[in-house]
Design an enzyme around this catalytic site. Structure first.
Site, mmCIF file in Angstrom:
data_model
loop_
_atom_site.group_PDB
_atom_site.id
_atom_site.type_symbol
_atom_site.label_atom_id
_atom_site.label_comp_id
_atom_site.label_asym_id
_atom_site.label_seq_id
_atom_site.Cartn_x
_atom_site.Cartn_y
_atom_site.Cartn_z
ATOM 1 N N HIS A 1 6.945 15.424 -5.750
ATOM 2 C CA HIS A 1 7.893 15.332 -4.640
ATOM 3 C C HIS A 1 9.039 14.403 -5.021
ATOM 4 O O HIS A 1 8.810 13.284 -5.472
ATOM 5 C CB HIS A 1 7.209 14.780 -3.381
ATOM 6 C CG HIS A 1 6.218 15.734 -2.781
ATOM 7 N ND1 HIS A 1 6.017 15.853 -1.429
ATOM 8 C CD2 HIS A 1 5.377 16.625 -3.345
ATOM 9 C CE1 HIS A 1 5.097 16.770 -1.187
ATOM 10 N NE2 HIS A 1 4.686 17.252 -2.349
ATOM 11 N N TYR B 1 7.338 10.949 7.506
ATOM 12 C CA TYR B 1 6.880 9.721 8.173
ATOM 13 C C TYR B 1 7.669 9.604 9.478
ATOM 14 O O TYR B 1 8.894 9.498 9.455
ATOM 15 C CB TYR B 1 7.171 8.492 7.305
ATOM 16 C CG TYR B 1 6.270 8.338 6.092
ATOM 17 C CD1 TYR B 1 6.499 9.048 4.924
ATOM 18 C CD2 TYR B 1 5.196 7.445 6.107
ATOM 19 C CE1 TYR B 1 5.683 8.888 3.803
ATOM 20 C CE2 TYR B 1 4.373 7.275 5.002
ATOM 21 C CZ TYR B 1 4.623 8.009 3.852
ATOM 22 O OH TYR B 1 3.818 7.856 2.752
ATOM 23 N N PRO C 1 -2.335 1.880 4.840
ATOM 24 C CA PRO C 1 -2.017 3.037 3.990
ATOM 25 C C PRO C 1 -0.571 3.546 4.066
ATOM 26 O O PRO C 1 -0.191 4.424 3.301
ATOM 27 C CB PRO C 1 -2.993 4.118 4.486
ATOM 28 C CG PRO C 1 -3.364 3.709 5.863
ATOM 29 C CD PRO C 1 -3.278 2.223 5.908
ATOM 30 N N LYS D 1 -0.087 2.771 -1.327
ATOM 31 C CA LYS D 1 -0.138 1.903 -2.504
ATOM 32 C C LYS D 1 -1.541 1.610 -3.056
ATOM 33 O O LYS D 1 -1.669 1.206 -4.222
ATOM 34 C CB LYS D 1 0.518 0.548 -2.168
ATOM 35 C CG LYS D 1 2.014 0.588 -2.082
ATOM 36 C CD LYS D 1 2.656 0.600 -3.451
ATOM 37 C CE LYS D 1 4.025 1.208 -3.466
ATOM 38 N NZ LYS D 1 4.108 2.610 -3.873
ATOM 39 N N TYR E 1 8.416 2.766 -3.226
ATOM 40 C CA TYR E 1 7.541 3.905 -2.935
ATOM 41 C C TYR E 1 7.118 4.630 -4.214
ATOM 42 O O TYR E 1 5.941 4.961 -4.381
ATOM 43 C CB TYR E 1 8.254 4.855 -1.958
ATOM 44 C CG TYR E 1 7.346 5.889 -1.348
ATOM 45 C CD1 TYR E 1 6.504 5.569 -0.287
ATOM 46 C CD2 TYR E 1 7.328 7.195 -1.830
ATOM 47 C CE1 TYR E 1 5.653 6.510 0.282
ATOM 48 C CE2 TYR E 1 6.487 8.155 -1.269
ATOM 49 C CZ TYR E 1 5.656 7.800 -0.216
ATOM 50 O OH TYR E 1 4.817 8.739 0.330
HETATM 51 P P1 FAD Z 1 -12.956 2.305 -4.124
HETATM 52 O O1 FAD Z 1 -12.255 3.611 -4.222
HETATM 53 O O2 FAD Z 1 -13.383 1.821 -2.789
HETATM 54 O O3 FAD Z 1 -14.187 2.363 -5.096
HETATM 55 C C1 FAD Z 1 -15.227 1.408 -5.101
HETATM 56 C C2 FAD Z 1 -16.512 2.060 -5.565
HETATM 57 O O4 FAD Z 1 -17.514 1.058 -5.658
HETATM 58 C C3 FAD Z 1 -17.026 3.099 -4.583
HETATM 59 O O5 FAD Z 1 -17.323 4.307 -5.255
HETATM 60 C C4 FAD Z 1 -18.262 2.450 -3.963
HETATM 61 O O6 FAD Z 1 -19.247 3.406 -3.623
HETATM 62 C C5 FAD Z 1 -18.723 1.538 -5.089
HETATM 63 N N1 FAD Z 1 -19.506 0.392 -4.616
HETATM 64 C C6 FAD Z 1 -19.305 -0.359 -3.512
HETATM 65 N N2 FAD Z 1 -20.212 -1.343 -3.428
HETATM 66 C C7 FAD Z 1 -21.016 -1.221 -4.506
HETATM 67 C C8 FAD Z 1 -22.153 -1.944 -4.969
HETATM 68 N N3 FAD Z 1 -22.627 -2.982 -4.291
HETATM 69 N N4 FAD Z 1 -22.743 -1.533 -6.111
HETATM 70 C C9 FAD Z 1 -22.251 -0.480 -6.817
HETATM 71 N N5 FAD Z 1 -21.179 0.241 -6.425
HETATM 72 C C10 FAD Z 1 -20.565 -0.133 -5.286
HETATM 73 N N6 FAD Z 1 -3.871 4.665 -1.778
HETATM 74 C C11 FAD Z 1 -2.806 5.194 -2.441
HETATM 75 O O7 FAD Z 1 -2.451 4.680 -3.519
HETATM 76 N N7 FAD Z 1 -2.083 6.265 -1.976
HETATM 77 C C12 FAD Z 1 -2.410 6.857 -0.807
HETATM 78 O O8 FAD Z 1 -1.775 7.856 -0.428
HETATM 79 C C13 FAD Z 1 -3.505 6.309 -0.052
HETATM 80 N N8 FAD Z 1 -3.876 6.853 1.118
HETATM 81 C C14 FAD Z 1 -5.045 6.443 1.699
HETATM 82 C C15 FAD Z 1 -5.442 7.113 2.841
HETATM 83 C C16 FAD Z 1 -6.625 6.744 3.438
HETATM 84 C C17 FAD Z 1 -7.042 7.504 4.657
HETATM 85 C C18 FAD Z 1 -7.437 5.687 2.903
HETATM 86 C C19 FAD Z 1 -8.749 5.298 3.543
HETATM 87 C C20 FAD Z 1 -7.031 5.013 1.772
HETATM 88 C C21 FAD Z 1 -5.834 5.378 1.162
HETATM 89 N N9 FAD Z 1 -5.399 4.750 0.015
HETATM 90 C C22 FAD Z 1 -4.268 5.210 -0.610
HETATM 91 C C23 FAD Z 1 -6.164 3.634 -0.564
HETATM 92 C C24 FAD Z 1 -7.094 4.041 -1.713
HETATM 93 O O9 FAD Z 1 -7.963 5.081 -1.306
HETATM 94 C C25 FAD Z 1 -7.893 2.823 -2.222
HETATM 95 O O10 FAD Z 1 -7.017 1.743 -2.377
HETATM 96 C C26 FAD Z 1 -8.605 3.105 -3.545
HETATM 97 O O11 FAD Z 1 -9.716 3.953 -3.361
HETATM 98 C C27 FAD Z 1 -9.083 1.812 -4.227
HETATM 99 O O12 FAD Z 1 -9.824 2.110 -5.388
HETATM 100 P P2 FAD Z 1 -10.959 1.132 -5.905
HETATM 101 O O13 FAD Z 1 -11.486 1.767 -7.144
HETATM 102 O O14 FAD Z 1 -10.447 -0.254 -5.977
HETATM 103 O O15 FAD Z 1 -12.058 1.110 -4.748
HETATM 104 C C1 DHB Z 2 -1.243 10.233 2.273
HETATM 105 C C2 DHB Z 2 -1.780 9.019 2.633
HETATM 106 C C3 DHB Z 2 -0.941 7.956 2.842
HETATM 107 O O1 DHB Z 2 -1.446 6.757 3.170
HETATM 108 C C4 DHB Z 2 0.437 8.086 2.725
HETATM 109 O O2 DHB Z 2 1.231 7.024 2.965
HETATM 110 C C5 DHB Z 2 0.966 9.306 2.369
HETATM 111 C C6 DHB Z 2 0.113 10.385 2.142
HETATM 112 C C7 DHB Z 2 -2.159 11.377 2.040
HETATM 113 O O3 DHB Z 2 -3.364 11.217 2.255
HETATM 114 O O4 DHB Z 2 -1.685 12.452 1.643
#
Ligand code: FAD
Ligand code: DHB
Length: 394
Positions: free
Chosen positions: A74, A203, A295, A299, A387
């Site tokens: 995009h 948005y 979210p 980021k 962004y």
């Molecule tokens: P996580 O993805 O949370 O991974 C952690 C892992 O550790 C998990 O698999 C969990 O099961 C495991 N774990 C936890 N505790 C333990 C334990 N005690 N022992 C062993 N394993 C364990 N980010 C973006 O950049 N762009 C977006 O568009 C965006 N949109 C989002 C929309 C939504 C609805 C949500 C909820 C989040 C969004 N995010 C977005 C944020 C993004 O999903 C997270 O920041 C990202 O998953 C972080 O990655 P991580 O590997 O740090 O943690």
């Molecule tokens: C999506 C999630 C977000 O938090 C955002 O800012 C834009 C898109 C998505 O899930 O597609």
């Protein structure tokens, strides 16, 4: 049973898996411990937006092919308010940089397949992970796997276990400083079987609350609406959700939302959080374990990837050149980018949501900020460069 590895990684999310892949490219062995099963982590619906830097890194390590084929690039986003849409031309304002919409669970599938292909190991379904000897130069991880008590001796531990993991809590409280902000609203997120209603993300600021239109594929759309974080999803029937989306997204030129069956819906709360420092002796925190953002700025996943890129580089310098300077600088290096993303995510959230206690003054301030952002090239450029993602050197 006792095992040994150089880097013990807790969590098979984007942070943990990307770290294991980057280390493996440098010949540094690691073991990933994950407390859920593979199917569960490969099907959890979360993020969708990848920054240019995340896309470039995935391409560099040979994981760009499916993302290029199935994801969509995009070059702009729309900010919609007062019934009018305003395009922010991201690529034009950032020397051609762009975002790619490619779902997090697809990223996870690609990472797991690549890591298992290299020989892994990733241990799924581990239980009761605990960090031991945290203050020594030989920390270890104790856990239960397939009913057996295990101990994994490590040179370093990477806490990549997300916001609810155990690694952050292993750092002595006296040296932890947590900074947080909660918001009086959440997002109700849905997946809808329908064609895309727009070519780019929308948005929307509306007096009934924020709405976001995103996409997953030509026949699956992702949308969010601001809601009460305490609300029960059972209170939201599918027709109510569609009506709310239509009300908030309505324009003066009669824009139409293409509608179909809702196949998934849930409510998530939002908050900002940062822990400082992100390191204690040989335990390094990365991704959501160290910081979360609301979210709105898209980021979270991207920050997780940026953290482990720094960590992989620092560990490589340690093993290849006996250098400790990058490891010592890890927290300071990451926190500069983290706080930039915290500010951007807070700013986008504050500009686009209705607050419970906002008055007419507050609403006029938000409108003025939106008007300035879409009218001034300087303001739009600031949004765009944050962004699409600041360069890795940030
Ligand atoms: P996580 O993805 O949370 O991974 C952690 C892992 O550790 C998990 O698999 C969990 O099961 C495991 N774990 C936890 N505790 C333990 C334990 N005690 N022992 C062993 N394993 C364990 N980010 C973006 O950049 N762009 C977006 O568009 C965006 N949109 C989002 C929309 C939504 C609805 C949500 C909820 C989040 C969004 N995010 C977005 C944020 C993004 O999903 C997270 O920041 C990202 O998953 C972080 O990655 P991580 O590997 O740090 O943690
Ligand atoms: C999506 C999630 C977000 O938090 C955002 O800012 C834009 C898109 C998505 O899930 O597609």
């Amino acid at each position: 049973m006792n095992m040994r590895t150089r880097v013990g990684i807790i969590g098979a999310g984007p942070a943990g898996l990307m770290l294991s892949l980057l280390l493996s490219m440098e010949g540094i062995d690691s073991i990933v411990l994950e407390n859920r099963d593979r199917e569960g982590i490969e099907s959890t619906i979360r993020a969708g937006v990848l920054e240019q830097g995340t896309v470039d890194l995935m391409t560099e390590i040979g994981l760009g092919e499916r993302m290029k084929r199935e994801g969509s690039v995009h070059h702009g986003i729309e900010l919609r308010f007062d019934g009018e849409g305003h395009r922010i031309p991201l690529s034009e304002l950032t020397n051609g940089r762009a975002i790619t919409v490619y779902p997090q669970h697809e990223v996870i599938k690609d990472f797991i397949a690549a890591r298992l292909n290299q020989g892994g190991p990733i241990l799924f379904n581990v239980e009761d992970v605990q960090v031991s000897n945290i203050s020594s130069s030989q920390p270890s991880l104790r856990f239960v796997h397939e009913h057996e008590q295990m101990e994994l001796q490590c040179d370093f531990i990477a806490g990549c276990d997300g916001f609810h993991g155990i690694s952050r809590a292993s750092i002595p409280e006296a040296i932890q400083h947590g900074f947080s902000r909660s918001y009086p609203f959440g997002w109700l997120g849905i997946l809808m079987q329908a064609p895309p209603s727009a070519e780019e993300l929308i948005y929307t600021y509306h007096e009934r609350g924020f709405a976001l239109v995103s996409t997953r594929s030509p026949d699956l759309q992702r949308m969010y609406i601001q809601c009460d974080p305490q609300d029960d999803i059972a209170n939201w029937s599918d027709p109510m959700i569609v009506e709310e989306l239509q009300l908030r997204l309505a324009t003066t030129n009669n824009w139409q939302l293409l509608v179909g069956p809702i196949i998934q819906k849930s409510i998530l709360a939002m908050r900002s959080f940062v822990i400082e420092p992100m390191q204690y002796v040989r335990l390094f925190l990365a991704g959501d374990a160290a910081h979360i953002v609301p979210p709105t700025g898209a980021k979270g996943l991207n920050l997780a990837v940026a953290d482990v890129r720094h960590l992989a580089r620092a560990l490589t310098m340690f093993y290849k050149q006996n250098r400790t300077d990058l490891l010592e600088a890890y927290s300071t290096t990451c926190l500069r980018r983290v706080w930039r993303a915290e500010h951007f995510s807070w700013w986008m959230t504050s500009m686009l949501h209705r607050f419970l206690d906002d008055d007419a003054f507050q609403q006029r301030m938000q409108r003025s900020q939106l008007d300035y952002t879409v009218s001034s090239r300087a303001a739009a450029t600031s949004l765009a460069e944050n962004y699409v993602g600041l360069p890795f050197t940030w």
